[in-house]
Design a protein around this motif. Structure first.
Motif, PDB file in Angstrom:
ATOM      1  N   GLY A   1       5.178  26.651 -46.409  1.00 38.05           N
ATOM      2  CA  GLY A   1       5.427  25.654 -45.378  1.00 38.05           C
ATOM      3  C   GLY A   1       4.282  24.718 -45.060  1.00 38.05           C
ATOM      4  O   GLY A   1       4.377  23.919 -44.128  1.00 38.05           O
ATOM      5  N   THR A   2       3.200  24.770 -45.830  1.00 37.83           N
ATOM      6  CA  THR A   2       2.052  23.906 -45.533  1.00 37.83           C
ATOM      7  C   THR A   2       2.032  22.640 -46.380  1.00 37.83           C
ATOM      8  O   THR A   2       1.263  21.724 -46.100  1.00 37.83           O
ATOM      9  N   LEU A   3       2.858  22.595 -47.418  1.00 38.79           N
ATOM     10  CA  LEU A   3       2.917  21.437 -48.308  1.00 38.79           C
ATOM     11  C   LEU A   3       4.363  20.976 -48.436  1.00 38.79           C
ATOM     12  O   LEU A   3       5.289  21.732 -48.169  1.00 38.79           O
ATOM     13  N   PHE A   4       4.537  19.738 -48.847  1.00 39.59           N
ATOM     14  CA  PHE A   4       5.902  19.230 -49.049  1.00 39.59           C
ATOM     15  C   PHE A   4       5.923  18.186 -50.148  1.00 39.59           C
ATOM     16  O   PHE A   4       4.994  17.399 -50.296  1.00 39.59           O
ATOM     17  N   ARG A   5       7.007  18.212 -50.912  1.00 43.26           N
ATOM     18  CA  ARG A   5       7.284  17.187 -51.912  1.00 43.26           C
ATOM     19  C   ARG A   5       8.746  16.789 -51.796  1.00 43.26           C
ATOM     20  O   ARG A   5       9.586  17.598 -51.407  1.00 43.26           O
ATOM     21  N   GLU A   6       9.043  15.544 -52.136  1.00 43.44           N
ATOM     22  CA  GLU A   6      10.429  15.098 -52.145  1.00 43.44           C
ATOM     23  C   GLU A   6      11.168  15.819 -53.267  1.00 43.44           C
ATOM     24  O   GLU A   6      10.759  15.761 -54.433  1.00 43.44           O
ATOM     25  N   LEU A   7      12.239  16.506 -52.912  1.00 40.94           N
ATOM     26  CA  LEU A   7      13.013  17.273 -53.868  1.00 40.94           C
ATOM     27  C   LEU A   7      14.481  16.854 -53.797  1.00 40.94           C
ATOM     28  O   LEU A   7      14.921  16.324 -52.775  1.00 40.94           O
ATOM     29  N   PRO A   8      15.242  17.110 -54.842  1.00 40.36           N
ATOM     30  CA  PRO A   8      16.679  16.800 -54.794  1.00 40.36           C
ATOM     31  C   PRO A   8      17.343  17.475 -53.600  1.00 40.36           C
ATOM     32  O   PRO A   8      16.974  18.591 -53.210  1.00 40.36           O
ATOM     33  N   ALA A   9      18.340  16.801 -53.036  1.00 37.50           N
ATOM     34  CA  ALA A   9      19.007  17.305 -51.825  1.00 37.50           C
ATOM     35  C   ALA A   9      19.658  18.654 -52.043  1.00 37.50           C
ATOM     36  O   ALA A   9      19.836  19.426 -51.101  1.00 37.50           O
ATOM     37  N   GLU A  10      20.021  18.972 -53.296  1.00 37.78           N
ATOM     38  CA  GLU A  10      20.712  20.230 -53.585  1.00 37.78           C
ATOM     39  C   GLU A  10      19.784  21.445 -53.509  1.00 37.78           C
ATOM     40  O   GLU A  10      20.250  22.580 -53.415  1.00 37.78           O
ATOM     41  N   VAL A  11      18.484  21.238 -53.564  1.00 35.65           N
ATOM     42  CA  VAL A  11      17.530  22.350 -53.571  1.00 35.65           C
ATOM     43  C   VAL A  11      17.525  23.069 -52.221  1.00 35.65           C
ATOM     44  O   VAL A  11      17.476  22.431 -51.166  1.00 35.65           O
ATOM     45  N   LYS A  12      17.569  24.396 -52.251  1.00 37.89           N
ATOM     46  CA  LYS A  12      17.507  25.216 -51.051  1.00 37.89           C
ATOM     47  C   LYS A  12      16.057  25.655 -50.834  1.00 37.89           C
ATOM     48  O   LYS A  12      15.417  26.179 -51.752  1.00 37.89           O
ATOM     49  N   ILE A  13      15.563  25.440 -49.614  1.00 41.50           N
ATOM     50  CA  ILE A  13      14.164  25.744 -49.314  1.00 41.50           C
ATOM     51  C   ILE A  13      14.085  26.893 -48.314  1.00 41.50           C
ATOM     52  O   ILE A  13      14.607  26.797 -47.204  1.00 41.50           O
ATOM     53  N   ILE A  14      13.430  27.983 -48.720  1.00 43.14           N
ATOM     54  CA  ILE A  14      13.188  29.130 -47.855  1.00 43.14           C
ATOM     55  C   ILE A  14      11.695  29.142 -47.531  1.00 43.14           C
ATOM     56  O   ILE A  14      10.855  29.184 -48.435  1.00 43.14           O
ATOM     57  N   CYS A  15      11.373  29.104 -46.253  1.00 43.90           N
ATOM     58  CA  CYS A  15       9.982  28.991 -45.820  1.00 43.90           C
ATOM     59  C   CYS A  15       9.510  30.281 -45.167  1.00 43.90           C
ATOM     60  O   CYS A  15      10.150  30.799 -44.249  1.00 43.90           O
ATOM     61  N   SER A  16       8.394  30.802 -45.646  1.00 42.40           N
ATOM     62  CA  SER A  16       7.770  31.984 -45.060  1.00 42.40           C
ATOM     63  C   SER A  16       6.430  31.567 -44.460  1.00 42.40           C
ATOM     64  O   SER A  16       5.410  31.520 -45.162  1.00 42.40           O
ATOM     65  N   PRO A  17       6.414  31.227 -43.159  1.00 39.99           N
ATOM     66  CA  PRO A  17       5.185  30.718 -42.524  1.00 39.99           C
ATOM     67  C   PRO A  17       4.059  31.740 -42.547  1.00 39.99           C
ATOM     68  O   PRO A  17       4.295  32.953 -42.485  1.00 39.99           O
ATOM     69  N   LYS A  18       2.834  31.252 -42.611  1.00 39.66           N
ATOM     70  CA  LYS A  18       1.650  32.107 -42.623  1.00 39.66           C
ATOM     71  C   LYS A  18       0.759  31.795 -41.428  1.00 39.66           C
ATOM     72  O   LYS A  18       0.827  30.717 -40.840  1.00 39.66           O
ATOM     73  N   VAL A  19      -0.085  32.759 -41.081  1.00 34.99           N
ATOM     74  CA  VAL A  19      -0.936  32.669 -39.884  1.00 34.99           C
ATOM     75  C   VAL A  19      -2.366  32.310 -40.264  1.00 34.99           C
ATOM     76  O   VAL A  19      -2.900  32.803 -41.267  1.00 34.99           O
ATOM     77  N   SER A  20      -2.994  31.469 -39.454  1.00 37.41           N
ATOM     78  CA  SER A  20      -4.411  31.158 -39.585  1.00 37.41           C
ATOM     79  C   SER A  20      -5.024  31.139 -38.190  1.00 37.41           C
ATOM     80  O   SER A  20      -4.507  30.477 -37.285  1.00 37.41           O
ATOM     81  N   ASN A  21      -6.112  31.877 -37.999  1.00 40.19           N
ATOM     82  CA  ASN A  21      -6.757  31.970 -36.681  1.00 40.19           C
ATOM     83  C   ASN A  21      -5.764  32.380 -35.595  1.00 40.19           C
ATOM     84  O   ASN A  21      -5.713  31.792 -34.518  1.00 40.19           O
ATOM     85  N   TYR A  22      -4.963  33.398 -35.930  1.00 42.95           N
ATOM     86  CA  TYR A  22      -4.042  34.040 -34.989  1.00 42.95           C
ATOM     87  C   TYR A  22      -2.879  33.141 -34.560  1.00 42.95           C
ATOM     88  O   TYR A  22      -2.225  33.397 -33.560  1.00 42.95           O
ATOM     89  N   LYS A  23      -2.614  32.088 -35.307  1.00 40.06           N
ATOM     90  CA  LYS A  23      -1.433  31.284 -35.010  1.00 40.06           C
ATOM     91  C   LYS A  23      -0.847  30.755 -36.321  1.00 40.06           C
ATOM     92  O   LYS A  23      -1.562  30.627 -37.326  1.00 40.06           O
ATOM     93  N   TYR A  24       0.458  30.476 -36.294  1.00 37.70           N
ATOM     94  CA  TYR A  24       1.116  30.011 -37.500  1.00 37.70           C
ATOM     95  C   TYR A  24       0.707  28.580 -37.835  1.00 37.70           C
ATOM     96  O   TYR A  24       0.502  27.752 -36.947  1.00 37.70           O
ATOM     97  N   TYR A  25       0.548  28.335 -39.137  1.00 39.31           N
ATOM     98  CA  TYR A  25       0.346  26.961 -39.584  1.00 39.31           C
ATOM     99  C   TYR A  25       1.520  26.115 -39.098  1.00 39.31           C
ATOM    100  O   TYR A  25       2.665  26.553 -39.112  1.00 39.31           O
ATOM    101  N   SER A  26       1.235  24.907 -38.667  1.00 37.49           N
ATOM    102  CA  SER A  26       2.317  24.020 -38.232  1.00 37.49           C
ATOM    103  C   SER A  26       3.141  23.593 -39.437  1.00 37.49           C
ATOM    104  O   SER A  26       2.624  23.431 -40.540  1.00 37.49           O
ATOM    105  N   ILE A  27       4.436  23.458 -39.219  1.00 34.64           N
ATOM    106  CA  ILE A  27       5.345  23.057 -40.294  1.00 34.64           C
ATOM    107  C   ILE A  27       5.564  21.549 -40.222  1.00 34.64           C
ATOM    108  O   ILE A  27       5.916  21.011 -39.171  1.00 34.64           O
ATOM    109  N   ARG A  28       5.350  20.876 -41.301  1.00 31.58           N
ATOM    110  CA  ARG A  28       5.503  19.429 -41.342  1.00 31.58           C
ATOM    111  C   ARG A  28       6.934  19.036 -41.012  1.00 31.58           C
ATOM    112  O   ARG A  28       7.889  19.711 -41.404  1.00 31.58           O
TER     113      ARG A  28
END
Length: 225
Positions: free
Chosen positions: A120-147
């Protein structure tokens, strides 16, 4: 593995070649497509170094899109030559680190359902049909923000739960409510029987109290990759 990997930056090129660790047939073991016969394409390198990550993704080789597609088509078939694995899971490492749009387009053109597993820290333009499953990760006791551009595309979140780590004892609001994104929770595998038991108990409790969906690492239960 286990936070000892080299942190690699995003790559900028046409995506005609990609760094690949392995391509193999299996059953999807986690998240919304659990149980689906699938072909995994594990890409090399990650932009994070998580100390609980048990996946080897530093040992990779560069393959052309054609080579990748040939391997996927081979592993998608059963012994009789029939295509039985119609789900292709592109994972890592962090798959969004490399330009995967071309690969996704080619797989979709071949009739495959394509799922991406990302931190969830990076993003690229992908075809609309692609399914994206995001597993957020923690840094300094808080989750990385999701773009925001990624949030609009995420089909499901998968949060890892640990009863012994303050960072992973619960989940935070990272945009799932705003976009009504399903939330799966999964006990962290800490390779310690007592810790894993506590992790699973906490995960079950969070599901019961919050309406989250339980995800088990069924591939490990079944002895699969």
């Amino acid at each position: 593995m286990f936070g000892q990997n080299e942190i690699l930056k995003s790559e900028l090129h046409e995506g005609l070649n990609l760094d690949v660790v392995e391509i193999f047939p299996t059953l999807q073991g986690e998240g919304p497509y659990v149980g689906y016969p699938s072909v995994f394409v594990r890409l090399g390198g990650c932009n994070l170094a998580c100390d609980f990550c048990d996946t080897e993704f530093d040992n990779f080789k560069n393959l052309t899109i054609g080579e990748i597609l040939a391997k996927v088509q081979k592993f998608a078939k059963n012994n009789a030559g029939k295509i039985v694995r119609k789900l292709v899971v592109i994972t890592g490492g962090e798959p969004m680190r490399q330009p995967i749009s071309k690969l996704c387009e080619e797989l979709i053109n071949l009739g495959f359902l394509v799922q991406i597993e990302t931190n969830g820290t990076l993003f690229r333009e992908l075809p609309a049909e692609v399914k994206i499953i995001c597993s957020p990760k923690v840094s300094n006791y808080k989750y990385y923000s999701i773009r925001l551009d990624l949030l609009k595309r995420i089909n499901a979140f998968k949060f890892i739960i640990s009863a012994t780590s303050e960072s992973y004892k619960n989940i935070s609001e990272v945009g799932q409510s705003q976009f009504d994104i399903p939330v799966y929770v999964q006990a962290m595998d800490e390779y310690d029987e007592e810790k894993n038991k506590k992790n699973l108990e906490l995960t079950k409790k969070l599901c019961q109290e919050n309406g989250y969906i339980l995800s088990l690492q069924t591939h490990k239960i079944l002895g699969l990759k």
